[in-house]
Write a protein that holds these residues in place. Structure first.
Motif, PDB file in Angstrom:
ATOM      1  N   GLN A 231     -10.357  -1.979  -3.300  1.00 51.64           N
ATOM      2  CA  GLN A 231      -9.905  -0.647  -3.688  1.00 51.64           C
ATOM      3  C   GLN A 231      -8.996  -0.079  -2.603  1.00 51.64           C
ATOM      4  OE1 GLN A 231     -10.608   1.280  -6.371  1.00 51.64           O
ATOM      5  NE2 GLN A 231     -11.951  -0.201  -7.400  1.00 51.64           N
ATOM      6  N   GLY A 232      -7.839   0.397  -3.031  1.00 52.77           N
ATOM      7  CA  GLY A 232      -7.025   1.161  -2.094  1.00 52.77           C
ATOM      8  C   GLY A 232      -7.382   2.641  -2.232  1.00 52.77           C
ATOM      9  N   GLN A 233      -6.849   3.450  -1.326  1.00 51.84           N
ATOM     10  CA  GLN A 233      -7.201   4.872  -1.415  1.00 51.84           C
ATOM     11  C   GLN A 233      -6.509   5.533  -2.601  1.00 51.84           C
ATOM     12  OE1 GLN A 233      -6.725   6.816   2.318  1.00 51.84           O
ATOM     13  NE2 GLN A 233      -7.937   8.594   1.697  1.00 51.84           N
ATOM     14  N   TYR A 234      -5.221   5.178  -2.796  1.00 57.50           N
ATOM     15  CA  TYR A 234      -4.479   5.818  -3.891  1.00 57.50           C
ATOM     16  C   TYR A 234      -3.985   4.819  -4.917  1.00 57.50           C
ATOM     17  CZ  TYR A 234      -4.479   9.446  -0.374  1.00 57.50           C
ATOM     18  OH  TYR A 234      -4.874  10.322   0.554  1.00 57.50           O
ATOM     19  N   THR A 235      -3.788   3.571  -4.491  1.00 55.28           N
ATOM     20  CA  THR A 235      -3.213   2.569  -5.402  1.00 55.28           C
ATOM     21  C   THR A 235      -4.055   1.302  -5.385  1.00 55.28           C
ATOM     22  OG1 THR A 235      -1.892   1.786  -3.588  1.00 55.28           O
ATOM     23  CG2 THR A 235      -0.819   3.293  -5.154  1.00 55.28           C
TER      24      THR A 235
END
Lengths: 274, 355
Positions: A231-235
């Motif tokens: 998981q990225g923070q925004y993307t």
């Protein structure tokens, strides 16, 4: 002599089949070698920059090494256990003059066909009762159960093809049953053992459903689950996912290439006596 | 070196009785052939002796000691299989060394024994090869070599020559005889080939229907068969069998054989069976063209080199006789045969030979 048309058709078909199976793999290998900027570029670029940034990021930022080690451990243990148990079971099924060996083999095949979803609930309850959720043995146990039918089938086929007289000779020459199995039967069944071992290893390496169900602890997760939950923070971290997928695939490719000859002779055993 | 004694061995596979209360003794240093048609249980018998299968009843003794419950490796026997059963993943040297290695022999001991066996069987140049790189005859030799490296008490051979071509088989027969003489070991040899049995064995045991039909020296089995089965099984071309009744006519006994419209004078001794139904057996070599009481219509002549085999018919009977190689007569012609009454064999209605 084949005509040119036939040859062309053959290569076209082979090329298409190869392209369709290899394209996704090639695509994430290419993606894994791109830079952050070009991953999401539209239109996508075909030639990557050759950057190893995503690999570094996957290992350093996403704990890829931990998943690799978990996978190696789980798949390795599964393979070792399944092959050991399957060898003994298959030897007995192939050699004992008992009634019902056909039935046992049939049942094994039937068990191997159960949809995993139907097993998930009971397996989870059993593991919970044992306190084995989020443990390696908790994942290895169902994997061994699920891969045993395959292993037993492959090895039984192999053992059945070896002449009984070979064991007779070994027993007379001074072996007990174990020694006959270990010194004569197993070396001669090496292609079968390799085939079964690699198929079991691949299964355990790639398995997603049970791994997701049983390992909720991030530190115990295997590669497929680990990568899926990047998981990225925004993307979505596409580049890291591609890099991790490449890392996950390479051992399998290497292994299959290494043992290619033995696997081919293993898979085709029974077709032609030899 | 040891005597082999089997006592009342019985063995069934499922409902099928393979061996029934079979007893047999192979003397120390003997070369006994177990001869029988396929499926008579002779290979089963060998596997029982080796301990690879277990009998349902009965006991096995090797060298005076009972081995009935022992594992194959503890019986001190060696076996050569029909398929040779060489270990494909081992070289010739490793194959030869395997029985010694499994018994914990020292390296020097193994080396010297392997060398001796290789020398004895002419395998010196082949030691590094794998079994698949050998010819049939060479594989055969390796199998024999593997049996003799550890000098067992008893050798078991299960149709070891049946996969070889005729020429090689003949050579190997001579070699087997030499080997037996040299090792002076007890050998049991199973075959369905009567020529092999006649030429190899010091004794033959004819096995059929799970029982020993007759055991004895080859000559005796051939010339004094215990029953109709043995008489019919031994000898090629097969013995002539004439069923009929012994009648006393005029001076002496005759065999009256209505199906062949035949009255054949019998030796005077046969008079004691007057009125009984019997089967008369005459070996083909005891019938030859010439003036005699028996005649048949010539069907065909089989040329077998040094002699000819005549196939004749008389009524419902088929007769076989031997003639010189240059014998010539057109098919369909009646040929009169000279018989040697002193060689006649008589069997009662149960098939037992009458003496």
């Amino acid at each position: 002599m084949r005509s040119r048309g036939q040859k062309a058709a053959f290569w076209l078909a082979a090329g298409l089949a190869g392209f369709f199976s290899l394209a996704p793999f090639l695509w994430f290998v290419i993606t894994s070698l791109k830079s952050q900027g070009s991953v999401t570029a539209i239109p996508p670029t075909l030639l990557p920059e050759g950057s190893l940034h995503f690999y570094w990021s996957a290992f350093a930022g996403y704990g890829l090494l931990g998943f690799v080690l978990n996978s190696l451990l789980v798949a390795g243990l599964t393979t070792a256990l399944t092959i050991s148990i399957a060898t003994l079971a298959a030897y007995a099924l192939a050699r004992l003059r008992l009634r019902g060996t056909g039935l046992v083999l049939g049942l094994l095949l039937a068990v191997g066909m159960f949809p995993q979803t139907s097993l998930a609930g009971p397996v989870w309850r059993i593991l919970q009762a044992l306190g084995w959720l989020n443990t390696y043995q908790g994942l290895v146990l169902p994997y061994v159960t699920l891969t045993l039918p395959l292993g037993v089938w492959i090895l039984t086929t192999f053992f059945k093809e070896l002449p009984r007289e070979l064991e007779g000779a070994a027993l007379i020459d001074g072996c007990n049953r174990w020694q006959a199995l270990w010194r004569v039967i197993l070396p001669l069944s090496a292609p079968g053992v390799f085939t079964a071992a690699i198929l079991v290893f691949i299964y355990a390496w790639n398995e997603f459903f049970f791994a997701l169900l049983i390992m909720s602890d991030r530190a115990r997760q295997t590669l497929p689950v680990g990568i899926a939950l990047f998981q990225g923070q925004y993307t979505m971290p596409w580049g890291e996912i591609a890099a991790a997928s490449t890392v996950a695939t390479l051992p399998l490719v290497a292994m299959v290439l290494l043992f290619q000859k033995r696997i081919v002779s293993g898979l085709s055993a029974g077709a032609i006596k030899g | 070196m040891a005597e082999l004694r089997l006592e009342n061995i019985s063995k069934s596979h499922g409902r099928e009785k393979v061996l029934e209360s079979l007893s047999l003794t192979v003397p120390d240093g003997g070369f006994t052939i177990i001869l029988g048609p396929s499926g008579c249980g002779k290979s089963t018998l060998l596997r029982l002796v080796a301990g690879l299968d277990r009998q349902d009843r009965g006991r096995v003794f090797i060298g005076g000691a009972e081995v009935t419950g022992l594992a194959p490796k503890d019986r001190d026997v060696a076996m050569v299989f029909q398929s040779y059963a060489l270990y494909p993943h081992m070289s010739v040297a490793q194959n030869l060394a395997f029985p010694l290695k499994m018994r914990g022999a020292s390296k020097t001991q193994i080396a010297s024994q392997v060398e001796r066996a290789a020398g004895l069987l002419g395998l010196e140049g082949l030691l590094a090869r794998k079994p698949r790189e050998l010819s049939g005859g060479q594989r055969q030799r390796v199998a024999i070599g593997r049996a003799l490296v550890r000098e067992p008490a008893l050798f078991l051979f299960d149709e070891p020559l049946s996969n070889l071509d005729a020429q090689l088989r003949q050579n190997m027969r001579v070699e087997m005889l030499r080997l037996h003489k040299r090792l002076a070991a007890t050998m049991v040899y199973v075959t369905h080939d009567q020529v092999e049995a006649m030429t190899l064995g010091s004794d033959i045991a004819v096995l059929a229907q799970g029982r020993v039909q007759q055991a004895g020296p080859p000559g005796e089995i051939y010339s004094r068969p215990a029953n109709l089965f043995v008489a019919g099984f031994m000898g090629s071309p097969a013995i002539n069998l004439l069923p009929g009744r012994v009648e006393l006519e005029g001076g002496g006994p005759v065999l009256s054989c209505p199906s062949a419209e035949l009255k054949l004078p019998l030796p005077a001794a046969a008079a004691s069976w007057g009125g009984r139904s019997i089967t008369l057996g005459i070996r083909p070599e005891r019938l030859s063209p010439g003036a005699g009481p028996l005649a048949g219509r010539l069907e065909l002549i089989e040329r077998v080199g040094p002699e000819s085999v005549l196939h004749l018919s008389r009524g419902a009977l088929d007769l076989r006789a031997k003639a010189p190689a240059d014998f010539a007569a057109p098919a369909g012609q009646s040929v009169s045969l000279r018989a040697e009454p002193e060689s006649f064999l008589f069997f009662d209605q149960q098939g037992r030979r009458l003496v």
